[in-house]
Design a protein around this motif. Structure first.
Motif, PDB file in Angstrom:
ATOM      1  N   ASP A   1     -49.764 -14.728  54.989  1.00  0.00           N
ATOM      2  CA  ASP A   1     -49.273 -13.567  55.741  1.00  0.00           C
ATOM      3  C   ASP A   1     -49.325 -12.299  54.889  1.00  0.00           C
ATOM      4  OD1 ASP A   1     -47.450 -12.502  58.128  1.00  0.00           O
ATOM      5  OD2 ASP A   1     -46.495 -11.872  56.242  1.00  0.00           O
ATOM      6  N   ALA A   2     -48.916 -12.397  53.627  1.00  0.00           N
ATOM      7  CA  ALA A   2     -48.874 -11.220  52.753  1.00  0.00           C
ATOM      8  C   ALA A   2     -50.280 -10.694  52.459  1.00  0.00           C
ATOM      9  CB  ALA A   2     -48.158 -11.570  51.448  1.00  0.00           C
ATOM     10  N   CYS A   3     -51.230 -11.597  52.275  1.00  0.00           N
ATOM     11  CA  CYS A   3     -52.611 -11.151  52.024  1.00  0.00           C
ATOM     12  C   CYS A   3     -53.097 -10.263  53.163  1.00  0.00           C
ATOM     13  CB  CYS A   3     -53.536 -12.350  51.852  1.00  0.00           C
ATOM     14  SG  CYS A   3     -53.332 -13.247  50.298  1.00  0.00           S
ATOM     15  N   LYS A   4     -52.775 -10.648  54.400  1.00  0.00           N
ATOM     16  CA  LYS A   4     -53.190  -9.838  55.547  1.00  0.00           C
ATOM     17  C   LYS A   4     -52.422  -8.517  55.595  1.00  0.00           C
ATOM     18  CE  LYS A   4     -52.520 -12.962  58.779  1.00  0.00           C
ATOM     19  NZ  LYS A   4     -52.530 -13.523  60.160  1.00  0.00           N
ATOM     20  N   ARG A   5     -51.120  -8.564  55.401  1.00  0.00           N
ATOM     21  CA  ARG A   5     -50.315  -7.342  55.478  1.00  0.00           C
ATOM     22  C   ARG A   5     -50.704  -6.339  54.389  1.00  0.00           C
ATOM     23  NH1 ARG A   5     -45.396  -7.778  58.566  1.00  0.00           N
ATOM     24  NH2 ARG A   5     -45.158  -9.881  59.453  1.00  0.00           N
ATOM     25  N   LEU A   6     -51.070  -6.849  53.210  1.00  0.00           N
ATOM     26  CA  LEU A   6     -51.422  -5.971  52.094  1.00  0.00           C
ATOM     27  C   LEU A   6     -52.898  -5.584  52.099  1.00  0.00           C
ATOM     28  CD1 LEU A   6     -49.357  -7.805  49.323  1.00  0.00           C
ATOM     29  CD2 LEU A   6     -48.871  -5.540  50.291  1.00  0.00           C
ATOM     30  N   GLY A   7     -53.671  -6.160  53.021  1.00  0.00           N
ATOM     31  CA  GLY A   7     -55.087  -5.827  53.110  1.00  0.00           C
ATOM     32  C   GLY A   7     -55.901  -6.306  51.926  1.00  0.00           C
ATOM     33  N   TRP A   8     -55.446  -7.386  51.300  1.00  0.00           N
ATOM     34  CA  TRP A   8     -56.160  -7.933  50.126  1.00  0.00           C
ATOM     35  C   TRP A   8     -56.520  -9.381  50.458  1.00  0.00           C
ATOM     36  CZ3 TRP A   8     -55.817 -11.695  46.267  1.00  0.00           C
ATOM     37  CH2 TRP A   8     -56.589 -11.468  45.115  1.00  0.00           C
ATOM     38  N   ILE A   9     -57.751  -9.605  50.898  1.00  0.00           N
ATOM     39  CA  ILE A   9     -58.192 -10.931  51.306  1.00  0.00           C
ATOM     40  C   ILE A   9     -59.007 -11.541  50.163  1.00  0.00           C
ATOM     41  CG2 ILE A   9     -59.450 -12.286  53.022  1.00  0.00           C
ATOM     42  CD1 ILE A   9     -56.946 -10.796  54.061  1.00  0.00           C
ATOM     43  N   PRO A  10     -58.524 -12.626  49.566  1.00  0.00           N
ATOM     44  CA  PRO A  10     -59.219 -13.193  48.410  1.00  0.00           C
ATOM     45  C   PRO A  10     -60.518 -13.891  48.800  1.00  0.00           C
ATOM     46  CG  PRO A  10     -57.315 -14.533  48.992  1.00  0.00           C
ATOM     47  CD  PRO A  10     -57.282 -13.331  49.886  1.00  0.00           C
ATOM     48  N   ASP A  11     -61.443 -13.930  47.851  1.00  0.00           N
ATOM     49  CA  ASP A  11     -62.650 -14.750  48.003  1.00  0.00           C
ATOM     50  C   ASP A  11     -62.321 -16.212  47.748  1.00  0.00           C
ATOM     51  OD1 ASP A  11     -64.580 -12.559  48.415  1.00  0.00           O
ATOM     52  OD2 ASP A  11     -64.056 -12.028  46.360  1.00  0.00           O
ATOM     53  N   VAL A  12     -61.388 -16.429  46.812  1.00  0.00           N
ATOM     54  CA  VAL A  12     -60.973 -17.784  46.445  1.00  0.00           C
ATOM     55  C   VAL A  12     -59.461 -17.808  46.267  1.00  0.00           C
ATOM     56  CG1 VAL A  12     -61.091 -19.602  44.683  1.00  0.00           C
ATOM     57  CG2 VAL A  12     -63.156 -18.344  45.296  1.00  0.00           C
ATOM     58  N   ILE A  13     -58.824 -18.827  46.840  1.00  0.00           N
ATOM     59  CA  ILE A  13     -57.417 -19.093  46.546  1.00  0.00           C
ATOM     60  C   ILE A  13     -57.376 -20.351  45.689  1.00  0.00           C
ATOM     61  CG2 ILE A  13     -55.132 -19.604  47.471  1.00  0.00           C
ATOM     62  CD1 ILE A  13     -55.851 -18.158  49.996  1.00  0.00           C
TER      63      ILE A  13
END
Length: 488
Positions: A121-133
């Motif tokens: 959820d935070a990745c979407k809200r912060l606009g930072w989508i990782p290539d790898v988790i």
């Protein structure tokens, strides 16, 4: 690449074992290679309230839907690990109760289901989508599951990597876990989330991740066998056959573990000037109340007290070791039965042995630096950091040939190695080490070889970089096949 590194313990903020050291070192090494790295961890009260870790709010309290009937308040604060941002995930339960590292691992699964949902959820809200988790151990095991099963298009190209630090701990819970997070019970089968009648967090992560690795090449091979596979050897062998299982040896933070600069030591030393090591030996003996015995090497142990670590074997061997002569300091917490035996051993051998029953990171540094030998007679050891720290401080390890110990310590070169978990074999290795210690020229060559070894993250970080690239490629290939199957 954008890399999100997920761990429930990260040094220096919260530390129980070697996972924290990895989580506090590898992201920095990856950032040094040019990657955009973030760390995600729980917002333990001891971290948020500690003025050393100045943190700021980056996501105010908001609701996160964990499942159909479960909405949880979440907030995110940010601190820094040198130049690496660390995201602290908080809520009004669980993590706020943790006021010291010993309380990190709370029972149950709800806090880890929350963490998995809150991170995505935070990745979407912060606009930072990782290539790898990159997830670590079972507590983060549902991140890869929810990443794929949520069907969220913003993560359609995000790959996941899962690292097994210890296969023995798998996180097994009832099937109702799926109801809690809104996943269909059709996923509860042997090919996906079920293992022996339970939802298995570690297995789930392995099934859903594009790449799985362990923390040493030898351990990656061992876990494909019944002896070390912890009932998952079939899955591990299958992953290996698919090219999805590998072993990457951990490193250590060579700036933190440096006998030339370590602030915890009474004197500094290096491979070309060992005078300070003798000062450290004398000082740690005084600190624990032991008088030096002529001709006796000082053996050190910094470990969790458990039979897995071979702590019971050392009790059996004590009388024979002390008769050589030798002295021993054991620092650690763990199994109450073993702790009691060590207290009794101290009373029985007051000139030879001290048991320090506490977690003290600075004392541990002094034990590493002041000891001549370091004992790790483990039943199994996925990687082991203790032997590498010891080598860095010119302290020669005695180890059983297993896991990462087999990949880092070599008989007669930088340590002493025994094969079977057997009293006679262990004592034979101790006697070989004792004999070498008496011959100054031989001993100094071993110490020099140990201190010149490369135990940094440099090589391992590049191997992880390659692992991430393979994971991203596999994700892209799977996505392309799905699109082609759908006629797109």
């Amino acid at each position: 690449m954008r890399i999100l590194f997920v761990s429930v313990e990260v040094s220096p903020f919260a530390k129980v074992g070697g996972l924290a050291d990895v989580a506090g070192s590898l992201p920095k090494a990856l950032q040094a290679l040019g990657h955009d790295v973030r760390i995600a961890m729980p917002a333990y009260r001891m971290v948020v309230d500690d003025p050393r870790w100045r943190n700021r709010c980056i996501l105010r309290p908001h609701n996160v839907r964990i499942g159909p009937a479960w909405v949880q308040t979440s907030w995110v604060r940010e601190t820094m690990l040198e130049k690496v941002p660390v995201w602290l995930f908080g809520t009004d339960r669980w993590f706020d109760e943790v006021d010291r590292s010993e309380r990190i691992y709370l029972p149950g699964e709800d806090q880890y289901l929350f963490l998995a949902r809150a991170i995505l959820d935070a990745c979407k809200r912060l606009g930072w989508i990782p290539d790898v988790i990159h997830c670590n151990d079972w507590h983060t095991g549902f991140v890869p599951v929810l990443l794929r099963e949520s069907g969220d298009i913003v993560f359609h190209r995000t790959a996941s990597v899962f690292t097994i630090h210890n296969l023995a701990y798998q996180g097994e819970f009832g099937v109702e876990v799926l109801d809690r997070v809104g996943l269909p019970r059709s996923l509860f089968d042997m090919h996906r989330l079920e293992t022996y009648g339970c939802v298995n967090f570690l297995k789930s992560a392995c099934v859903y991740s594009e790449q799985v690795n362990t923390v040493s090449p030898t351990y990656a091979r061992e876990i494909q066998t019944p002896e070390y596979g912890c009932r998952l050897e079939g899955l591990m062998a299958y992953l290996a056959s698919q090219g999805r299982l590998s072993g990457i040896l951990n490193g250590i933070d060579t700036e933190v573990f440096d006998p030339r600069t370590d602030p915890a030591l009474p004197a500094h030393f290096g491979p070309h000037d060992l005078d300070g090591k003798q000062v450290c030996k004398d000082a740690v003996l005084r600190e624990v109340g032991l008088e030096p015995i002529e001709g006796a090497p000082l053996m050190g142990v910094v470990s969790r007290l458990s039979s897995q670590k071979g702590m019971d074997l050392m009790i059996e061997a004590a009388e024979a070791m002390f008769a050589l002569p030798a002295q021993l300091i054991v620092q650690g917490l763990g199994d109450p039965w073993l702790a009691q035996r060590y207290r009794e051993m101290q009373k029985a051998f007051p000139r030879h042995f001290r048991y320090v029953e506490k977690f003290d990171a600075e004392l541990a540094q002094r034990v590493y630096a002041g000891s001549d030998l370091f004992l790790m007679p483990s039943s199994f050891e996925p990687c082991g950091l203790g032997q590498m720290i010891a080598l860095r401080y010119g302290t020669i390890p005695i180890v059983r040939r297993t896991g990462g110990l087999a990949d880092t310590v070599f008989e007669g070169q930088n340590g002493f190695v025994f094969e079977r978990r057997d009293l006679d074999e262990f004592l034979s290795a101790v006697r070989r080490a004792h004999s070498a210690y008496q011959i100054k020229e031989v001993w100094l060559k071993m110490v020099d070889r140990a201190m010149h070894g490369d135990y940094s993250w440099d090589k391992s970080a590049r191997e992880y970089e390659s692992l991430y690239q393979r994971a991203a490629k596999r994700r892209w290939d799977d996505l392309r096949q799905s699109l082609e199957a759908a006629g797109c």
